[in-house]
Design an enzyme around this catalytic site. Structure first.
Site, PDB file in Angstrom:
ATOM      1  N   ASP A 193     -63.501  74.885  89.358  1.00  0.00           N
ATOM      2  CA  ASP A 193     -62.456  73.880  89.540  1.00  0.00           C
ATOM      3  C   ASP A 193     -61.267  74.445  90.327  1.00  0.00           C
ATOM      4  O   ASP A 193     -60.614  75.392  89.889  1.00  0.00           O
ATOM      5  CB  ASP A 193     -62.020  73.444  88.121  1.00  0.00           C
TER       6      ASP A 193
ATOM      7  N   ASP B  82     -59.955  62.941  88.637  1.00  0.00           N
ATOM      8  CA  ASP B  82     -60.472  62.785  87.271  1.00  0.00           C
ATOM      9  C   ASP B  82     -60.621  61.310  86.870  1.00  0.00           C
ATOM     10  O   ASP B  82     -59.738  60.503  87.113  1.00  0.00           O
ATOM     11  CB  ASP B  82     -59.515  63.447  86.266  1.00  0.00           C
TER      12      ASP B  82
END
Ligand code: GLA
Length: 670
Positions: A401, A481
């Site tokens: 990430d 997200d």
């Protein structure tokens, strides 16, 4: 004259008693849909006194863009008024929103873009004869971050008794479509599996049907064996090649057979990974115990029999930079630079062994930056050691990430906690800088004597789908997200076609994890998506060939969620060996028709209703979907053939609820 005056006076008197004010907050605000949080009555979104540019209001509706609330007026309302604006509670951020009113579908008022600090704007509209008023807060053009929006002092003036009510066009009633699995055995799961020569092999043969069940596999490549009781195939394949294995599952009621193609070569993740990830459920509260419990629940619930196989630990297994929680504090690395898990996790190999023992696989998380998005230790400068640790512990999957990597590019001090923000997209839009850190880790992963699925998480920067394969990536996030709101799921869904052409076996576009069941990022609640929205979500992710990572508490699976996650005909669309991604081939109003070509020459077709009105049409445009000739049409959720159509004269009756879906498969017949 006198009579007339009396009559007039009486008329005015009746009018005045029957005319009344109805405050918006007297109605049921829970019918509203919004981009974040829950509808708030007489308070701001965060539950504080409603305040717009310093002015405090006692009454109103606190919401978050994108928001919609429909009020049925039935022609009774004379007018609506309110004071609207962004709530002061989001100081320090840059919200922007547009308040809008729609009378019977027609826009009758708009505030224009409103920002933090703008004085409340007055809205006053007449509504004579209007049946339905929709209050909308649209995002002001810069995404809906921190758009805390207030409809303050919102009220109607009405004639006669108060019959006003709010209305939700999307049904809230869950209903089950997936038929129960039969007692006879039926093999499920992927039909193709990739492994690199010499890597430890673990594949669980899955099937539905009564237990006990025994498993067998004929034609396994040299080096592999199957445990007949568990169905786990293990060993090592040293010879590259394609092996067709005949699998069988047998119980008291019968035997099922199916082929599995094992491809020993360079590529892994030949079908989209399916499993569970800790983030959408536990966020920073994850622990080894919770992970084990999720793995146990995946098995005990029977989900494992439908091909769900990965148990992925997200952020917060590492030690944290600034948490006050002692279980997250400790040395980040040892003298040789090898990472030290936090005390909630301790022995990572033991955890991996435990999960493997259940026949499942296990995944982990890190960042190419010095810090993860949650402020835990990232891999920057220690990529080799980290890749070695993951392999040594026995991990099968890495989500990598971006997080603080932007600061590395911008030359900010890596180890100064005050200067390193958690999530920075800086630099990721420049191709070379975007690729670099992913290549470094990709190369180290490939050097490990173990297959580790490599999942790039950088939110789609620099068109990651165009180069993800070149850094050995197996899947990559195409988006920010996800949250469990309609707006989030819809916006992500509508943005997937651009990357569709790059999906193929071993390379998957990832529109983020599933938001069904009990989710909540440490604040557990039932997904705010309505039942039809959840059917649409799972259907689309299947059509998109997306990695399917459940984000809910596995110990709280309710019947509806179980039904969503165990439909083998829907899952087969996702796991299809051809590995194509559906695209939208036709749009009719807010109906979008997605088509995915499948390996056996059939087509999965999703009639996806993104609109607030139900769709009822007689569909004939098959040529637009690339479908011609006679077809058997099968409803995959209901696992039932619907009808036969011959495209030149038959029409298909298509009825879809608001925000709902019909997922069909078209098979040509001679
Ligand atoms: C980012 C990712 C999420 C999750 C968190 C963890 O926001 O996109 O999926 O991994 O970080 O901190």
């Amino acid at each position: 004259m006198k009579k007339f005056l009396y009559a007039m006076a009486f008329f005015l008197f009746t009018l005045s008693v029957s005319a009344q004010t109805v405050w918006l907050d007297q109605l049921d605000l829970s019918a509203a849909t919004q981009g974040y949080g829950v509808p708030s009555k007489n308070k701001s979104l965060d539950g504080k006194p409603m305040t717009i540019a310093g002015q405090v209001f006692e009454r109103g509706f606190g919401t978050h863009a994108v928001s919609s609330l429909t009020v049925l007026l039935d022609g009774k309302a004379k007018s609506f008024s309110a004071q609207v604006g962004i709530d002061d509670e989001v100081k320090g951020h840059d919200p922007a929103a547009d308040f809008e009113l729609y009378a019977d579908g027609k826009k009758i008022w708009s505030s224009g873009t409103m920002r933090l600090g703008d004085a409340a704007k007055s809205c006053n509209v007449t509504l004579d004869g209007v049946k339905k008023l929709e209050l909308v807060v649209a995002d002001g053009g810069n995404g809906n971050y921190y758009d805390h929006a207030d409809w303050a002092n919102a009220k109607f003036e009405i004639n006669g008794a108060n019959t006003l009510k709010t209305f939700s066009p999307v049904s809230n009633v869950p209903y089950i479509l997936t038929p129960k699995a039969l007692a006879t055995p039926k093999l499920t799961g992927p039909k193709v599996y990739g492994v690199r020569p010499g890597s430890p092999f673990q594949f669980l043969v899955t099937a539905t049907g009564d237990r006990p069940m025994t498993f067998s596999a004929k034609g396994l490549p040299k080096g592999l064996t199957i445990n007949p009781k568990t169905g786990i195939i293990t060993g090592k394949v040293s010879q590259t090649g394609t092996y067709t294995v005949s699998l069988a599952a047998k119980n008291a009621k019968g035997t099922a057979q199916r082929s599995l193609c094992i491809v020993c070569g360079d590529r892994i993740a030949l079908t989209p990974p399916m499993g569970w990830n800790s983030w959408n459920c536990f966020a920073n509260e994850v622990s080894a115990d919770k992970v084990k419990r999720a793995a146990n629940a995946l098995v005990k619930s029977g989900l494992v029999n439908h091909g769900w196989s990965y148990i992925n630990v997200d952020d917060f297994w590492e030690n944290n930079r600034d948490s006050k929680d002692p279980s997250l504090r400790g040395k980040f690395r040892d003298e040789a630079g090898y990472i030290i898990p936090n005390t909630r996790f301790g022995d990572m190999k033991a955890l991996a062994d435990y999960v493997h023992g259940l026949g499942l696989k296990i995944g982990l998380y890190s960042s190419p930056g010095p810090w993860t998005c949650g402020g835990c230790a990232g891999s920057f400068g220690y990529e080799r050691q980290d890749a070695e640790s993951y392999a040594k512990w026995g991990f099968d999957y890495l989500k990598y990430d971006w997080c603080s990597y932007g600061n590395v590019i911008n030359g900010l001090p890596e180890n100064d906690p005050n200067k390193v923000s958690s999530l920075s997209y800086n630099g990721g839009n420049e191709l070379n800088t975007a690729i670099k850190p992913y290549k470094v880790m990709g190369d180290y992963l490939r050097k490990q004597p173990r297959d580790i699925v490599y999942s790039l998480c950088q939110y789609g920067m620099s068109d990651v789908w165009k180069w993800g394969d070149s850094v050995s990536g197996n899947c990559w996030r195409t988006t920010n997200d996800i949250t469990d709101t309609w707006v989030s799921v819809k916006n992500i869904a509508l943005d997937q076609d651009k990357s569709a052409a790059w999906a193929k076996p071993g390379n998957w576009n990832d529109p983020d994890m599933l938001v069904v069941g009990t989710v909540g990022w440490g604040n557990p609640h039932k997904s705010k998506l309505k039942p039809d929205e959840q059917y649409l979500h799972i259907s689309l992710w299947s059509l998109f060939s997306a990695p399917l990572l459940i984000g809910c508490d596995m110990e709280q699976l309710d019947d509806f969620t179980y039904n969503l996650l165990t439909n083998d005909e829907v899952i087969e669309v996702n796991q299809d060996s051809l590995g194509k991604q559906a695209t939208c081939l036709q749009t009719i109003g807010e109906l979008r028709i997605y088509v995915k070509e499948l390996e056996d020459g059939t087509k999965a077709v999703g009639f996806c209703n993104f609109g607030l009105d139900s769709v009822d049409l007689s569909y004939k445009d098959f040529a637009k979907l690339g479908i011609s000739g006679k077809q058997i049409v099968r409803d995959l959720w209901r696992q039932k053939n619907v009808c036969k159509v011959s495209t030149w004269n038959d029409a298909l009756s298509v009825k879809i609820p608001a925000h709902g879906v019909l997922l069909y498969k078209f098979t040509s017949v001679k």
